[in-house]
Enzyme design. Sequence first.
Site, PDB file in Angstrom:
ATOM      1  N   GLU A 179     -22.168  -3.187  25.026  1.00  0.00           N
ATOM      2  CA  GLU A 179     -23.655  -3.821  24.370  1.00  0.00           C
ATOM      3  C   GLU A 179     -24.565  -4.841  25.379  1.00  0.00           C
ATOM      4  O   GLU A 179     -25.054  -5.603  24.302  1.00  0.00           O
ATOM      5  CB  GLU A 179     -23.655  -3.769  23.198  1.00  0.00           C
ATOM      6  CG  GLU A 179     -22.445  -3.128  22.920  1.00  0.00           C
ATOM      7  CD  GLU A 179     -22.264  -3.008  21.126  1.00  0.00           C
ATOM      8  OE1 GLU A 179     -21.529  -4.496  20.370  1.00  0.00           O
ATOM      9  OE2 GLU A 179     -22.636  -2.474  20.052  1.00  0.00           O
TER      10      GLU A 179
ATOM     11  N   ASP B  21     -25.637  -0.843  28.057  1.00  0.00           N
ATOM     12  CA  ASP B  21     -24.452   0.053  28.261  1.00  0.00           C
ATOM     13  C   ASP B  21     -23.556  -0.574  27.409  1.00  0.00           C
ATOM     14  O   ASP B  21     -23.485  -0.783  26.460  1.00  0.00           O
ATOM     15  CB  ASP B  21     -23.682  -1.038  29.249  1.00  0.00           C
ATOM     16  CG  ASP B  21     -23.648  -2.258  29.121  1.00  0.00           C
ATOM     17  OD1 ASP B  21     -23.416  -3.131  28.143  1.00  0.00           O
ATOM     18  OD2 ASP B  21     -22.150  -2.689  29.895  1.00  0.00           O
TER      19      ASP B  21
HETATM   20  C1  NOJ Z   1     -21.079  -8.406  20.410  1.00  0.00           C
HETATM   21  C2  NOJ Z   1     -21.221  -6.883  22.045  1.00  0.00           C
HETATM   22  O1  NOJ Z   1     -20.737  -6.014  20.595  1.00  0.00           O
HETATM   23  C3  NOJ Z   1     -20.346  -7.394  22.558  1.00  0.00           C
HETATM   24  O2  NOJ Z   1     -19.127  -6.517  23.552  1.00  0.00           O
HETATM   25  C4  NOJ Z   1     -20.772  -8.318  23.378  1.00  0.00           C
HETATM   26  O3  NOJ Z   1     -20.163  -8.651  24.240  1.00  0.00           O
HETATM   27  C5  NOJ Z   1     -21.333  -9.559  22.219  1.00  0.00           C
HETATM   28  N1  NOJ Z   1     -21.877  -8.763  21.379  1.00  0.00           N
HETATM   29  C6  NOJ Z   1     -21.852 -10.497  23.286  1.00  0.00           C
HETATM   30  O4  NOJ Z   1     -23.112 -10.114  23.380  1.00  0.00           O
HETATM   31  C1  NOJ Z   2     -17.875  -4.892  21.558  1.00  0.00           C
HETATM   32  C2  NOJ Z   2     -17.526  -4.051  22.594  1.00  0.00           C
HETATM   33  O1  NOJ Z   2     -18.118  -4.318  23.691  1.00  0.00           O
HETATM   34  C3  NOJ Z   2     -18.508  -2.556  21.981  1.00  0.00           C
HETATM   35  O2  NOJ Z   2     -17.899  -1.968  23.318  1.00  0.00           O
HETATM   36  C4  NOJ Z   2     -18.003  -1.855  20.925  1.00  0.00           C
HETATM   37  O3  NOJ Z   2     -18.578  -0.322  20.766  1.00  0.00           O
HETATM   38  C5  NOJ Z   2     -17.691  -2.360  19.808  1.00  0.00           C
HETATM   39  N1  NOJ Z   2     -17.320  -4.003  20.177  1.00  0.00           N
HETATM   40  C6  NOJ Z   2     -17.144  -2.377  18.252  1.00  0.00           C
HETATM   41  O4  NOJ Z   2     -15.893  -2.138  18.885  1.00  0.00           O
END
Ligand code: NOJ
Ligand code: NOJ
Length: 462
Positions: free
Chosen positions: A193, A190
Amino acid sequence: MKILFFILLLISSSSFAQNQDLREWIDQQYQISIQKLFANLSPNGTLPGTVVASPQKENPDYWYHWVRDAALVVDVVLSLENTENINSKEFLFDFVEVTRINQNRSGFDGLGEPKYYVNGDPYDGPWGRPQNDGPALRAIVLIKLANKLLDKGQFRWVQENLYRAELPANTVIKKDLEYVLHKWRDASFDLWEEIKGQNFYTRMVQRLALYEGAELAKRMNDPQAAIEYRNQAKSIEASLVNHRTTGKAYLFENLYWEEGLNYKHSGLDTSSLLAFLHTDDSFFSLSITDSLLLATIRELEKAFYNEYEINKVQYNGDQKLGVAFGRYPEDLYYNGNPWFLTTLAVAEHHLRLAKLLKSKSVIQIDDLNRDFYSDLLGIPYNLATTDKLAEKSMEYTKVLDRLEEKAFEYFARVRFHAGQDGRLWEQFDRNTGFMLSAYDLTWSYAAFITAYQALVNYERAQ
Ligand code: NOJ
Ligand code: NOJ
């Protein structure tokens, strides 16, 4: 009596001053957001055309070109070309070049690779892959660019660089569209991520990419592709019903879990709202008025109100603060906090909804949206048995006023937690309200700009 009148006058003029002060802050913050957003385009040390997610390189390291963030940001850059007369031609062409390089180097999962180093190479560490919203979002924004250039008569350039009717695909848009066409049924991670499965947000943007792609294919003399893109867009659209019929009175974001976080039980997620904001278009019967979406926003607001201690702080002086929204209630990333971009999304939604309602003559009330509208109207109104609000009725006007007022309250919330200098990080602490995680998140500024654009469009529509 006279005294009472005087006091009332004082109260109302001070709240007028408050509003004006807030409105001025919004204008100022808009200018700062533009500056800060542009500072993250092709910064020193990166391949020209790169969009860094944030300049921060450690804890968390966001010094990457994320496909999703970049596409959403470039969409804003394109929109500013129209409204602010900012000429971004060079950057846009560089972005096309970065896209070409990214696609050709690809990664473990081909075009589903979510992020690239700032030299154009795919990230090679472990990560949630593939993320299939990326190619769809990128196609959507590049199609906008292509249409703009075609309108200016630049068919040859578009054909050379963006879309050529040939297979295997050799141009950036066609590559992304073919990827979406063939992979949309596959499970993918999603937009946060975290979860591999079937995600509403991903499906919504895939659907739009193929619809827009079909129109572009026609313009580029690729009629067979136009038919295929359109047919698959329709199939994607049909699949969305799964997220609407889970027995919950809200949109259920992640279905058919395969891998990743396993504690997201509610299915409630602000990304369902982002899905609408990022795809509102003429091809679809679903729009930001969608009753199930309104029910979802209401559920999210309740959940975040309960979840975040900081939401118990409801005033800054006389200024009411809207509920701070996060990604989803069970979030644990940095302990789980409200985000700027999700809180701004609600402001944007309310303003876009209010603008739309201005041009309509009735609001249909049904069992899914009844509570949303009742909450807006508050105590004296009773919508329990109402089936519509008629034009020019007290209720109709009150709904518009309250949507506007609430939008300002979300802006006030953002102001309350933003830096003095207008800087926006990714999140603000659920207990203390101080900003945390990545500073100068490009997407936070993009979200401020699109919310601002919704405000201006609403004001102009009066
Ligand atoms: C890094 C991702 O960018 C973020 O969206 C996520 O919540 C964390 N990893 C933990 O899985
Ligand atoms: C974490 C977020 O969950 C994700 O959607 C985003 O792409 C990355 N950070 C980078 O900003």
